[in-house]
Design a protein around this motif. Structure first.
Motif, PDB file in Angstrom:
ATOM      1  N   ASP A  98       5.393  10.541   2.619  1.00 20.54           N
ATOM      2  CA  ASP A  98       4.405  10.518   1.545  1.00 20.54           C
ATOM      3  C   ASP A  98       5.100  10.448   0.189  1.00 20.54           C
ATOM      4  O   ASP A  98       4.711   9.660  -0.685  1.00 20.54           O
ATOM      5  CB  ASP A  98       3.534  11.769   1.636  1.00 20.54           C
ATOM      6  CG  ASP A  98       2.575  11.895   0.463  1.00 20.54           C
ATOM      7  OD1 ASP A  98       1.566  11.156   0.449  1.00 20.54           O
ATOM      8  OD2 ASP A  98       2.821  12.728  -0.428  1.00 20.54           O
ATOM      9  N   ALA A  99       6.146  11.237   0.009  1.00 24.15           N
ATOM     10  CA  ALA A  99       6.860  11.254  -1.272  1.00 24.15           C
ATOM     11  C   ALA A  99       7.537   9.912  -1.546  1.00 24.15           C
ATOM     12  O   ALA A  99       7.483   9.392  -2.674  1.00 24.15           O
ATOM     13  CB  ALA A  99       7.896  12.376  -1.275  1.00 24.15           C
ATOM     14  N   SER A 100       8.161   9.333  -0.521  1.00 22.14           N
ATOM     15  CA  SER A 100       8.846   8.052  -0.719  1.00 22.14           C
ATOM     16  C   SER A 100       7.850   6.927  -0.977  1.00 22.14           C
ATOM     17  O   SER A 100       8.113   6.029  -1.786  1.00 22.14           O
ATOM     18  CB  SER A 100       9.721   7.720   0.497  1.00 22.14           C
ATOM     19  OG  SER A 100       8.922   7.575   1.670  1.00 22.14           O
ATOM     20  N   ASP A 101       6.687   6.964  -0.318  1.00 24.86           N
ATOM     21  CA  ASP A 101       5.659   5.945  -0.547  1.00 24.86           C
ATOM     22  C   ASP A 101       5.137   6.018  -1.978  1.00 24.86           C
ATOM     23  O   ASP A 101       4.921   5.000  -2.641  1.00 24.86           O
ATOM     24  CB  ASP A 101       4.508   6.113   0.439  1.00 24.86           C
ATOM     25  CG  ASP A 101       4.851   5.588   1.826  1.00 24.86           C
ATOM     26  OD1 ASP A 101       5.872   4.887   1.959  1.00 24.86           O
ATOM     27  OD2 ASP A 101       4.101   5.894   2.774  1.00 24.86           O
ATOM     28  N   ARG A 102       4.925   7.246  -2.443  1.00 25.74           N
ATOM     29  CA  ARG A 102       4.432   7.409  -3.802  1.00 25.74           C
ATOM     30  C   ARG A 102       5.468   6.942  -4.818  1.00 25.74           C
ATOM     31  O   ARG A 102       5.127   6.325  -5.833  1.00 25.74           O
ATOM     32  CB  ARG A 102       4.058   8.872  -4.052  1.00 25.74           C
ATOM     33  CG  ARG A 102       2.807   9.302  -3.303  1.00 25.74           C
ATOM     34  CD  ARG A 102       2.463  10.766  -3.540  1.00 25.74           C
ATOM     35  NE  ARG A 102       1.286  11.148  -2.776  1.00 25.74           N
ATOM     36  CZ  ARG A 102       0.031  10.920  -3.166  1.00 25.74           C
ATOM     37  NH1 ARG A 102      -0.199  10.310  -4.314  1.00 25.74           N
ATOM     38  NH2 ARG A 102      -0.986  11.304  -2.421  1.00 25.74           N
ATOM     39  N   ALA A 103       6.723   7.223  -4.544  1.00 29.71           N
ATOM     40  CA  ALA A 103       7.788   6.780  -5.448  1.00 29.71           C
ATOM     41  C   ALA A 103       7.878   5.255  -5.484  1.00 29.71           C
ATOM     42  O   ALA A 103       8.235   4.669  -6.514  1.00 29.71           O
ATOM     43  CB  ALA A 103       9.126   7.378  -5.007  1.00 29.71           C
ATOM     44  N   ALA A 104       7.549   4.631  -4.346  1.00 34.09           N
ATOM     45  CA  ALA A 104       7.599   3.168  -4.265  1.00 34.09           C
ATOM     46  C   ALA A 104       6.298   2.519  -4.738  1.00 34.09           C
ATOM     47  O   ALA A 104       6.181   1.284  -4.729  1.00 34.09           O
ATOM     48  CB  ALA A 104       7.898   2.739  -2.832  1.00 34.09           C
ATOM     49  N   GLY A 105       5.330   3.347  -5.139  1.00 34.64           N
ATOM     50  CA  GLY A 105       4.092   2.794  -5.663  1.00 34.64           C
ATOM     51  C   GLY A 105       3.104   2.348  -4.619  1.00 34.64           C
ATOM     52  O   GLY A 105       2.196   1.546  -4.906  1.00 34.64           O
ATOM     53  N   VAL A 106       3.215   2.856  -3.391  1.00 31.80           N
ATOM     54  CA  VAL A 106       2.264   2.455  -2.321  1.00 31.80           C
ATOM     55  C   VAL A 106       1.312   3.577  -1.990  1.00 31.80           C
ATOM     56  O   VAL A 106       0.694   3.589  -0.936  1.00 31.80           O
ATOM     57  CB  VAL A 106       3.028   2.023  -1.048  1.00 31.80           C
ATOM     58  CG1 VAL A 106       3.836   0.780  -1.309  1.00 31.80           C
ATOM     59  CG2 VAL A 106       3.932   3.149  -0.533  1.00 31.80           C
ATOM     60  N   CYS A 107       1.161   4.531  -2.925  1.00 34.37           N
ATOM     61  CA  CYS A 107       0.272   5.667  -2.665  1.00 34.37           C
ATOM     62  C   CYS A 107      -1.184   5.290  -2.452  1.00 34.37           C
ATOM     63  O   CYS A 107      -1.896   6.053  -1.793  1.00 34.37           O
ATOM     64  CB  CYS A 107       0.381   6.702  -3.776  1.00 34.37           C
ATOM     65  SG  CYS A 107       0.094   6.052  -5.434  1.00 34.37           S
ATOM     66  N   PRO A 108      -1.691   4.148  -2.950  1.00 33.11           N
ATOM     67  CA  PRO A 108      -3.099   3.843  -2.672  1.00 33.11           C
ATOM     68  C   PRO A 108      -3.439   3.814  -1.194  1.00 33.11           C
ATOM     69  O   PRO A 108      -4.566   4.107  -0.797  1.00 33.11           O
ATOM     70  CB  PRO A 108      -3.287   2.459  -3.325  1.00 33.11           C
ATOM     71  CG  PRO A 108      -2.315   2.463  -4.456  1.00 33.11           C
ATOM     72  CD  PRO A 108      -1.120   3.205  -3.908  1.00 33.11           C
TER      73      PRO A 108
END
Length: 215
Positions: A202-212
């Motif tokens: 979750d943290a890495s996805d958010r950092a990569a901008g894929v949190c949607p």
């Protein structure tokens, strides 16, 4: 005044009573019907146990447990990914669904995840039959949980959010609690490791901008 504990071997007397030695025996030794006091104690304990979890939270956990059991039924029947994990009690109930109706199968699984309507207690809470579990809990391993999480999708096609996956773990733990079966340290540790991985993902996805996709 001095007090002590008196042990009684008379079946109709409560086992332990507070005794005041400065008063006549007839005043401080009072016979009590154990069955009545036991019923009162049982009712009190049930109230305390039901208070561990808020009603809305219990409902959420049991819905999650039902989804997990339905998934186990599916993989057992069609892919043999979880052989012999379903108990004869659940298999017998499932065998009555001769037309494969998914709603009937879900209703049967709900009886095991939530408890029958006839099992409702004085606080309005239903309880699964602890003597009739749906699965062999000792055969569950962390990989079952990980495979189930990987299969979950929302209507949009997105995976569940991190907090939803955490709630699903609580749903699994609640199944053990409802059936009064202790979870093995190995399984508990495995679930914890998986959730740590979910949080890092979750943290890495958010950092990569894929949190949607996680909302």
């Amino acid at each position: 005044m001095s007090t002590t504990l008196l042990t009684s071997t008379t079946p109709a007397i409560v086992s332990w009573r507070i005794v005041d030695r400065d008063r006549p025996v007839a005043d401080w030794l009072m016979p009590v019907d154990v069955s009545v006091e036991d019923q009162d104690n049982a009712a009190w304990q049930a109230t305390v146990k039901n208070s561990f979890i808020k009603p809305e939270t219990r409902t959420q956990y049991r819905r999650s447990g039902k989804k997990f059991l339905l998934w186990l039924v599916t993989v057992t029947e069609f892919s043999a990914a979880a052989p012999d994990i379903l108990t004869p009690a659940l298999k017998r109930r499932l065998a009555t669904v001769t037309d494969g109706d998914p709603k009937k199968i879900e209703a049967i699984v709900k009886d095991f995840s939530h408890g029958l309507d006839s099992s409702v207690d004085g606080q309005g809470v239903t309880h699964p039959d602890v003597n009739c579990p749906p699965i062999f809990f000792n055969k569950l391993v962390p990989q079952h949980y990980l495979n189930w999480l990987a299969s979950l999708r929302k209507v949009s096609g997105a995976r569940p959010r991190k907090d939803q996956m955490l709630a699903h773990r609580s749903g699994i733990m609640n199944l053990y609690r409802d059936y009064q079966i202790p979870m093995s340290p190995e399984l508990a540790a495995g679930l914890e490791t998986i959730m740590k991985g979910v949080k890092k993902k979750d943290a890495s996805d958010r950092a990569a901008g894929v949190c949607p996709r996680l909302t």
